[in-house]
Write a protein that holds these residues in place. Structure first.
Motif, PDB file in Angstrom:
ATOM      1  N   ALA A   1      10.451 -12.325  15.315  1.00  0.00           N
ATOM      2  CA  ALA A   1      10.054 -10.974  15.681  1.00  0.00           C
ATOM      3  C   ALA A   1       8.590 -10.743  15.357  1.00  0.00           C
ATOM      4  O   ALA A   1       8.102 -11.137  14.310  1.00  0.00           O
ATOM      5  N   VAL A   2       7.907 -10.083  16.269  1.00  0.00           N
ATOM      6  CA  VAL A   2       6.486  -9.824  16.082  1.00  0.00           C
ATOM      7  C   VAL A   2       6.255  -8.624  15.176  1.00  0.00           C
ATOM      8  O   VAL A   2       5.134  -8.393  14.727  1.00  0.00           O
ATOM      9  N   ASP A   3       7.294  -7.823  14.920  1.00  0.00           N
ATOM     10  CA  ASP A   3       7.099  -6.606  14.135  1.00  0.00           C
ATOM     11  C   ASP A   3       7.362  -6.822  12.650  1.00  0.00           C
ATOM     12  O   ASP A   3       7.396  -5.877  11.881  1.00  0.00           O
ATOM     13  N   VAL A   4       7.584  -8.060  12.220  1.00  0.00           N
ATOM     14  CA  VAL A   4       7.771  -8.319  10.794  1.00  0.00           C
ATOM     15  C   VAL A   4       6.419  -8.188  10.105  1.00  0.00           C
ATOM     16  O   VAL A   4       5.429  -8.766  10.537  1.00  0.00           O
ATOM     17  N   TYR A   5       6.402  -7.421   9.036  1.00  0.00           N
ATOM     18  CA  TYR A   5       5.118  -7.186   8.383  1.00  0.00           C
ATOM     19  C   TYR A   5       4.621  -8.448   7.710  1.00  0.00           C
ATOM     20  O   TYR A   5       5.382  -9.293   7.276  1.00  0.00           O
ATOM     21  N   LYS A   6       3.329  -8.548   7.617  1.00  0.00           N
ATOM     22  CA  LYS A   6       2.691  -9.679   6.945  1.00  0.00           C
ATOM     23  C   LYS A   6       2.074  -9.183   5.637  1.00  0.00           C
ATOM     24  O   LYS A   6       1.711  -8.010   5.509  1.00  0.00           O
ATOM     25  N   PRO A   7       1.972 -10.057   4.631  1.00  0.00           N
ATOM     26  CA  PRO A   7       1.307  -9.643   3.390  1.00  0.00           C
ATOM     27  C   PRO A   7      -0.097  -9.120   3.672  1.00  0.00           C
ATOM     28  O   PRO A   7      -0.839  -9.688   4.465  1.00  0.00           O
ATOM     29  N   SER A   8      -0.447  -8.026   3.044  1.00  0.00           N
ATOM     30  CA  SER A   8      -1.737  -7.395   3.280  1.00  0.00           C
ATOM     31  C   SER A   8      -2.871  -8.248   2.719  1.00  0.00           C
ATOM     32  O   SER A   8      -2.759  -8.825   1.640  1.00  0.00           O
ATOM     33  N   SER A   9      -3.948  -8.320   3.467  1.00  0.00           N
ATOM     34  CA  SER A   9      -5.117  -9.060   2.993  1.00  0.00           C
ATOM     35  C   SER A   9      -6.032  -8.178   2.143  1.00  0.00           C
ATOM     36  O   SER A   9      -7.015  -8.628   1.596  1.00  0.00           O
ATOM     37  N   SER A  10      -5.680  -6.874   2.068  1.00  0.00           N
ATOM     38  CA  SER A  10      -6.481  -5.943   1.287  1.00  0.00           C
ATOM     39  C   SER A  10      -6.324  -6.231  -0.200  1.00  0.00           C
ATOM     40  O   SER A  10      -5.287  -6.687  -0.663  1.00  0.00           O
ATOM     41  N   LEU A  11      -7.397  -5.955  -0.948  1.00  0.00           N
ATOM     42  CA  LEU A  11      -7.348  -6.139  -2.393  1.00  0.00           C
ATOM     43  C   LEU A  11      -6.646  -4.975  -3.088  1.00  0.00           C
ATOM     44  O   LEU A  11      -6.359  -5.042  -4.275  1.00  0.00           O
ATOM     45  N   ARG A  12      -6.397  -3.889  -2.341  1.00  0.00           N
ATOM     46  CA  ARG A  12      -5.764  -2.724  -2.930  1.00  0.00           C
ATOM     47  C   ARG A  12      -4.248  -2.882  -2.922  1.00  0.00           C
ATOM     48  O   ARG A  12      -3.671  -3.379  -1.970  1.00  0.00           O
ATOM     49  N   GLY A  13      -3.610  -2.398  -3.979  1.00  0.00           N
ATOM     50  CA  GLY A  13      -2.162  -2.396  -4.032  1.00  0.00           C
ATOM     51  C   GLY A  13      -1.583  -3.775  -4.264  1.00  0.00           C
ATOM     52  O   GLY A  13      -2.276  -4.794  -4.316  1.00  0.00           O
ATOM     53  N   GLN A  14      -0.260  -3.786  -4.387  1.00  0.00           N
ATOM     54  CA  GLN A  14       0.447  -5.039  -4.614  1.00  0.00           C
ATOM     55  C   GLN A  14       0.781  -5.720  -3.289  1.00  0.00           C
ATOM     56  O   GLN A  14       0.908  -5.057  -2.257  1.00  0.00           O
ATOM     57  N   PRO A  15       0.956  -7.033  -3.300  1.00  0.00           N
ATOM     58  CA  PRO A  15       1.359  -7.731  -2.070  1.00  0.00           C
ATOM     59  C   PRO A  15       2.743  -7.266  -1.610  1.00  0.00           C
ATOM     60  O   PRO A  15       3.559  -6.808  -2.408  1.00  0.00           O
ATOM     61  N   ALA A  16       2.988  -7.394  -0.307  1.00  0.00           N
ATOM     62  CA  ALA A  16       4.274  -6.987   0.251  1.00  0.00           C
ATOM     63  C   ALA A  16       5.359  -7.979  -0.147  1.00  0.00           C
ATOM     64  O   ALA A  16       5.083  -9.135  -0.482  1.00  0.00           O
TER      65      ALA A  16
ATOM     66  N   TRP B   1      19.257 -14.689  -8.885  1.00  0.00           N
ATOM     67  CA  TRP B   1      18.993 -16.053  -8.426  1.00  0.00           C
ATOM     68  C   TRP B   1      18.538 -16.063  -6.975  1.00  0.00           C
ATOM     69  O   TRP B   1      17.582 -16.757  -6.620  1.00  0.00           O
ATOM     70  N   LEU B   2      19.201 -15.256  -6.141  1.00  0.00           N
ATOM     71  CA  LEU B   2      18.956 -15.297  -4.696  1.00  0.00           C
ATOM     72  C   LEU B   2      17.553 -14.832  -4.336  1.00  0.00           C
ATOM     73  O   LEU B   2      16.881 -15.459  -3.498  1.00  0.00           O
ATOM     74  N   ILE B   3      17.080 -13.744  -4.961  1.00  0.00           N
ATOM     75  CA  ILE B   3      15.749 -13.231  -4.608  1.00  0.00           C
ATOM     76  C   ILE B   3      14.735 -13.484  -5.737  1.00  0.00           C
ATOM     77  O   ILE B   3      13.680 -12.861  -5.784  1.00  0.00           O
ATOM     78  N   LYS B   4      15.095 -14.388  -6.655  1.00  0.00           N
ATOM     79  CA  LYS B   4      14.159 -14.919  -7.654  1.00  0.00           C
ATOM     80  C   LYS B   4      13.580 -13.837  -8.556  1.00  0.00           C
ATOM     81  O   LYS B   4      12.359 -13.706  -8.695  1.00  0.00           O
ATOM     82  N   HIS B   5      14.480 -13.052  -9.132  1.00  0.00           N
ATOM     83  CA  HIS B   5      14.118 -12.037 -10.135  1.00  0.00           C
ATOM     84  C   HIS B   5      13.249 -10.902  -9.586  1.00  0.00           C
ATOM     85  O   HIS B   5      12.656 -10.149 -10.367  1.00  0.00           O
ATOM     86  N   GLN B   6      13.158 -10.758  -8.283  1.00  0.00           N
ATOM     87  CA  GLN B   6      12.381  -9.647  -7.736  1.00  0.00           C
ATOM     88  C   GLN B   6      13.201  -8.354  -7.842  1.00  0.00           C
ATOM     89  O   GLN B   6      14.430  -8.377  -7.777  1.00  0.00           O
ATOM     90  N   ARG B   7      12.504  -7.239  -7.960  1.00  0.00           N
ATOM     91  CA  ARG B   7      13.179  -5.952  -8.125  1.00  0.00           C
ATOM     92  C   ARG B   7      12.567  -4.897  -7.194  1.00  0.00           C
ATOM     93  O   ARG B   7      11.853  -3.992  -7.641  1.00  0.00           O
ATOM     94  N   PRO B   8      12.828  -5.002  -5.900  1.00  0.00           N
ATOM     95  CA  PRO B   8      12.281  -3.996  -4.974  1.00  0.00           C
ATOM     96  C   PRO B   8      12.926  -2.630  -5.211  1.00  0.00           C
ATOM     97  O   PRO B   8      14.074  -2.535  -5.640  1.00  0.00           O
ATOM     98  N   SER B   9      12.170  -1.584  -4.941  1.00  0.00           N
ATOM     99  CA  SER B   9      12.701  -0.232  -5.086  1.00  0.00           C
ATOM    100  C   SER B   9      13.650   0.081  -3.929  1.00  0.00           C
ATOM    101  O   SER B   9      13.624  -0.578  -2.883  1.00  0.00           O
ATOM    102  N   TYR B  10      14.460   1.117  -4.127  1.00  0.00           N
ATOM    103  CA  TYR B  10      15.409   1.492  -3.061  1.00  0.00           C
ATOM    104  C   TYR B  10      14.666   1.900  -1.790  1.00  0.00           C
ATOM    105  O   TYR B  10      15.158   1.692  -0.677  1.00  0.00           O
ATOM    106  N   LYS B  11      13.464   2.469  -1.943  1.00  0.00           N
ATOM    107  CA  LYS B  11      12.690   2.886  -0.772  1.00  0.00           C
ATOM    108  C   LYS B  11      12.252   1.682   0.043  1.00  0.00           C
ATOM    109  O   LYS B  11      12.326   1.673   1.281  1.00  0.00           O
ATOM    110  N   THR B  12      11.787   0.645  -0.649  1.00  0.00           N
ATOM    111  CA  THR B  12      11.384  -0.580   0.044  1.00  0.00           C
ATOM    112  C   THR B  12      12.569  -1.209   0.760  1.00  0.00           C
ATOM    113  O   THR B  12      12.452  -1.668   1.909  1.00  0.00           O
TER     114      THR B  12
END
Length: 481
Positions: free
Chosen positions: A47-62, A98-109
């Protein structure tokens, strides 16, 4: 009283042996199958609409979309669809850690991923169907189609019809008239009550204007319903029950009862779905010929014709539309024989019904009218068994797709009963599993695009479970790797 219980460990005790999370996930845990499958996907091509990690220095990576897809597939496989519940599971569920390697996305994400990336979810579901085909789990010769109503994220009261709006408008207009009469009576009196009545009148006038605007929007839309909550949800009726939601169409292959094609509609019946679903299934399977089974709700003459033209052989029960005529002991259409050579019908007494000059439109279909001679009917001693009350001639209509209808009728007379028993055994299983076992009877999102995305997750979870039960987790992992 002393009893010997099993000894426990001190929670604060340090361990001399360092272990890692992978040791706690067995080789036959389903999360390993989820991980192996997601690793096979090429997200740039899906899909072309999948977001890509931002190249901006601001904020955290996607977050990596592959990890969020892992999270959702795990959730739907285990009956966890709420983004808030999934957020909580990421912090306490060792399998998800284990599946998402200790990541903790917020409910909004988590919620935004499902909401914004419906195209990706649809294509991943289709990719898994193609994978099932590669695994030779799909027969590709016989499918069964059925539809089921699912509740939408909207209440029945939020969906307005013309009748409901008209009734509300009449009630408001009556109240406005009553307030005008009251104000006329208080016209010469200066009181606080009069000013309050003016405020109430303004409120009623505003409601009246809003209702008129809704009626105008309803007329412009061309639909019989208008929903302010979910614009695509509709009131659907079946067997006396009414829900606000969607009509889900599914095509199920006969070999392992896998859903190989599906769609989300808001039609109140299935009449227009036979050919579109059959065509979609045929394209997905990549076959030249296909046999399709469906219930009587799918019977529609144009769809039968289009299926035949596309080398699709349908088996659909024929509704009995002559029951009322038969109860009157009158000749039904089946008593008249069509003569293709001379293009006329022959009645039970051997007289002809000849075609009229041109085709007529009846029930939005082109049909040829055939009429008997009044003299033949007048002198016929069986006219009471043939003619309706206060008529002098018998009329029959022949559909423009009658040849396809006749062929279908002969096919149903030969094999229809057995095919319908087979239909129920094939297609009733998925909807029963989704609704009763998984408890998925409603959608959490709104609008066609988002609902189709969530349905794709449901579909993927069902097919994924079936494949793991058939091949086993190790067998499926071996193929993916």
């Amino acid at each position: 009283m002393n009893k010997n219980y099993r000894k426990t460990e001190n929670r604060a005790q340090f361990s001399l042996f360092i272990d890692h999370l992978d040791q706690h996930i067995s080789d036959v845990n389903p999360v390993r199958a989820i991980d192996a499958y997601i690793d096979t996907l090429n997200f740039d091509q899906l899909a072309v609409d999948v977001y890509k990690p931002s190249s901006s220095l601001r904020g955290q990576p996607a977050y990596n979309p592959a990890d969020l897809l892992r999270l959702y597939l795990y959730g739907y496989l285990n009956g966890i669809r709420s983004s808030r519940k999934l957020e909580k599971e990421c912090r306490r569920n060792i399998e998800l850690m284990w599946l998402i390697k200790h990541q903790r996305p917020s409910y909004k994400t988590i919620a935004n991923f499902r909401k914004d990336h419906h195209k990706l979810l649809i294509q991943v579901n289709r990719d898994f169907v193609l994978l099932c085909k590669q695994l030779d789990l799909v027969g590709g010769e016989l499918i069964a189609i059925d539809g089921s109503f699912f509740h939408g994220n909207a209440s029945k009261q939020s969906i307005l019809t013309k009748n409901r709006l008209t009734q509300q408008l009449k009630a408001i207009e009556q109240k406005v008239q009553d307030y005008h009469a009251m104000l006329d009576a208080l016209d010469n009196e200066e009181s606080e009550e009069g000013s309050l009545d003016n405020i109430k009148l303004d409120e009623l006038t505003t409601k009246q204007a809003n209702l008129n605007q809704m009626l105008k929007e309803l007329a412009q839309s061309g639909n019989g319903q208008l929903s302010r909550t979910d614009p695509d949800a509709r009131l659907l009726f079946k067997r006396g029950a009414k829900i606000a939601g969607y009509n889900i169409q599914a095509a199920v292959d006969d070999r392992h009862h896998l859903i190989i094609a599906s769609d989300v509609t808001n039609d109140g019946n299935d009449q227009k779905q036979l050919y579109p679903m059959s065509k979609r299934s045929k394209e997905t399977l990549g076959v030249d010929k296909l046999t399709v089974l469906a219930d009587a709700g799918y019977y529609e003459t144009a769809n039968l014709h289009f299926c035949t033209e596309s080398q699709i052989t349908p088996y659909v029960p024929i509704p009995n539309k002559s029951a009322s005529i038969k109860k009157q002991n009158r000749f039904t259409r089946d008593h008249f024989q069509y003569n293709a050579t001379n293009n006329h019908y022959i009645c039970p007494e051997g007289k002809s019904l000849i075609p009229s000059s041109s085709l007529t439109i009846k029930h939005n279909k082109k049909q040829q009218l055939y009429i008997s001679h009044s003299k033949d009917c007048k002198n016929c001693f069986k006219k009471d068994q043939c003619l309706a009350k206060d008529t002098t001639r018998r009329k029959l209509y022949r559909n423009e797709y009658e040849f396809a209808i006749d062929e279908h009728k002969r096919r149903m007379e030969r094999q229809g009963e057995g095919k319908m028993k087979l239909r129920g055994a094939i297609v009733e299983h998925p909807f029963g599993t989704l609704k009763m076992k998984a408890g998925w009877q409603h959608f959490l999102v709104r609008g066609f695009k988002k609902v189709r995305g969530e349905w794709s997750l449901m579909n993927l979870a069902y097919n994924f479970t079936r494949v793991l039960n058939i091949l086993g987790i190790k067998g499926f992992k071996a193929y993916c790797q």
